[in-house]
Design an enzyme around this catalytic site. Structure first.
Site, PDB file in Angstrom:
ATOM      1  CE1 TYR A 195     -30.209 -44.096 -15.727  1.00 13.25           C
ATOM      2  CE2 TYR A 195     -29.859 -45.809 -17.376  1.00 13.25           C
ATOM      3  CZ  TYR A 195     -30.176 -44.500 -17.050  1.00 13.25           C
ATOM      4  OH  TYR A 195     -30.470 -43.600 -18.043  1.00 13.25           O
ATOM      5  CG  PHE A 206     -30.777 -37.381 -12.007  1.00 14.21           C
ATOM      6  CD1 PHE A 206     -30.163 -38.048 -13.041  1.00 14.21           C
ATOM      7  CD2 PHE A 206     -30.196 -37.431 -10.747  1.00 14.21           C
ATOM      8  CE1 PHE A 206     -28.997 -38.765 -12.852  1.00 14.21           C
ATOM      9  CE2 PHE A 206     -29.025 -38.128 -10.527  1.00 14.21           C
ATOM     10  CZ  PHE A 206     -28.420 -38.809 -11.589  1.00 14.21           C
ATOM     11  CG  ASP A 207     -32.014 -40.906 -16.801  1.00 20.01           C
ATOM     12  OD1 ASP A 207     -33.134 -41.038 -17.329  1.00 20.01           O
ATOM     13  OD2 ASP A 207     -30.959 -41.258 -17.357  1.00 20.01           O
ATOM     14  CB  ILE A 226     -20.213 -40.166 -15.504  1.00 21.13           C
ATOM     15  CG1 ILE A 226     -21.128 -41.191 -14.830  1.00 21.13           C
ATOM     16  CG2 ILE A 226     -21.010 -39.005 -16.077  1.00 21.13           C
ATOM     17  CD1 ILE A 226     -21.955 -40.640 -13.688  1.00 21.13           C
ATOM     18  CE1 TYR A 252     -23.257 -35.999 -16.850  1.00 16.37           C
ATOM     19  CE2 TYR A 252     -24.016 -37.000 -14.812  1.00 16.37           C
ATOM     20  CZ  TYR A 252     -23.918 -37.016 -16.189  1.00 16.37           C
ATOM     21  OH  TYR A 252     -24.483 -38.040 -16.902  1.00 16.37           O
ATOM     22  CG  PHE A 269     -26.328 -43.863 -11.016  1.00 20.11           C
ATOM     23  CD1 PHE A 269     -27.208 -43.566 -12.039  1.00 20.11           C
ATOM     24  CD2 PHE A 269     -25.320 -42.962 -10.733  1.00 20.11           C
ATOM     25  CE1 PHE A 269     -27.102 -42.391 -12.762  1.00 20.11           C
ATOM     26  CE2 PHE A 269     -25.192 -41.787 -11.452  1.00 20.11           C
ATOM     27  CZ  PHE A 269     -26.088 -41.500 -12.473  1.00 20.11           C
TER      28      PHE A 269
END
Length: 282
Positions: A195, A206-207, A226, A252, A269
């Site tokens: 991902y 961010f990731d 999540i 979040y 994502f």
């Protein structure tokens, strides 16, 4: 759980338009996403803690009750770049201390080596609690915040105010590469995915498991990730690659995630479902 170009405007109060990033001198309003630094001091002015000392500023959305009342009441109306010192009562700070928050917990449920006076971190936010007594295999844990019941001074600095973009209303799964259209994960199955996660509002990544070169594995439907992931990946078949567009409340929410995911952020994502391992009940 996973971690984790504004230029549009909006109409406010008498059709006055604000840019999505408020500039120095503009006033914070309810609904703005705010970035602040603050210091907590004793009534005599001795510093107890400071976000600057801890490193990162705090981000939250004004008017949604995600911060203590003392901050919520004082930050609205501040100008960007302004600093302000004010008194905060116990009620508007960390709340009153209550005997109901002193609870027994079996020692074997606590980390090894715990003793009287140990400070433990509880819950996803790492809330500090103190062990006050240990006897007969039971520990007494004071879950009141260490500053509960105290009158305090706060110094607040308003760094930034942004206008959140219109939010997603529901989870969206957009297939970019078809899977086998036969093998779908069920609750309890273990999935392996790659991902890349980014913010919907500006595309900031961010990731990414791809950057780390290591796929991510988790169990479907048990809360390890999540909600948007649990529900979104369950709609994908083995081998499929899709874009999951996740509304804030399935990500979040009001708390955000550290300095990388602001409060109330919709997320995107790019997910590839590599493999599915059946769970015990499959």
């Amino acid at each position: 759980r996973l971690p984790l170009m504004r230029g549009l405007g909006r109409m406010r109060r008498g059709c006055v338009q604000r840019s999505m990033v408020a500039r120095a001198g503009e006033v914070a309003e309810d609904g703005d996403r705010l970035k602040i630094h603050f210091r907590i001091l004793t009534p005599e002015g001795e510093e107890i803690t400071s976000t600057k000392a801890q490193g990162d500023p705090i981000m939250f959305t004004a008017g949604q009750g995600s911060m203590m009342p003392g901050i919520e009441k004082n930050v609205v109306g501040m100008k960007i770049g302004e600093s302000k010192m004010f008194d905060v009562s116990a009620e508007d700070g960390f709340g009153p201390a209550s005997d109901e928050n002193i609870v027994p917990i079996p020692v074997d449920k606590l980390p090894e080596g715990v003793e009287v006076g140990s400070i433990l971190r509880m819950g996803a936010q790492g809330f500090p609690v103190r062990v006050t007594e240990i006897a007969n295999g039971q520990a007494t844990v004071d879950m009141n915040h260490p500053l509960a019941g105290r009158e305090l001074k706060f110094e607040l600095e308003l760094i930034e105010a942004t206008v959140p973009p219109p939010g997603l209303k529901e989870l969206v799964v957009e297939t970019s590469e078809e899977g086998d259209k036969e093998t779908y994960p069920k609750m309890g199955d273990v999935v392996k995915v790659h991902y890349t996660g980014s913010l919907m509002e500006n595309g900031n990544v961010f990731d990414s498991s791809r950057e780390r070169g290591q796929p991510f594995t988790f169990t479907i439907g048990v809360g390890q990730v999540i909600r948007g992931w649990d529900e979104g990946v369950a709609k994908m078949s083995k081998g499929e690659r899709a874009i999951l567009k996740i509304p804030s409340e399935m990500g979040y929410g009001q708390m955000g995630a550290g300095a990388v995911i602001p409060p109330d952020s919709d997320l995107q994502f790019d997910v590839e479902l590599i493999d599915i391992t059946p769970g015990p009940s499959s």
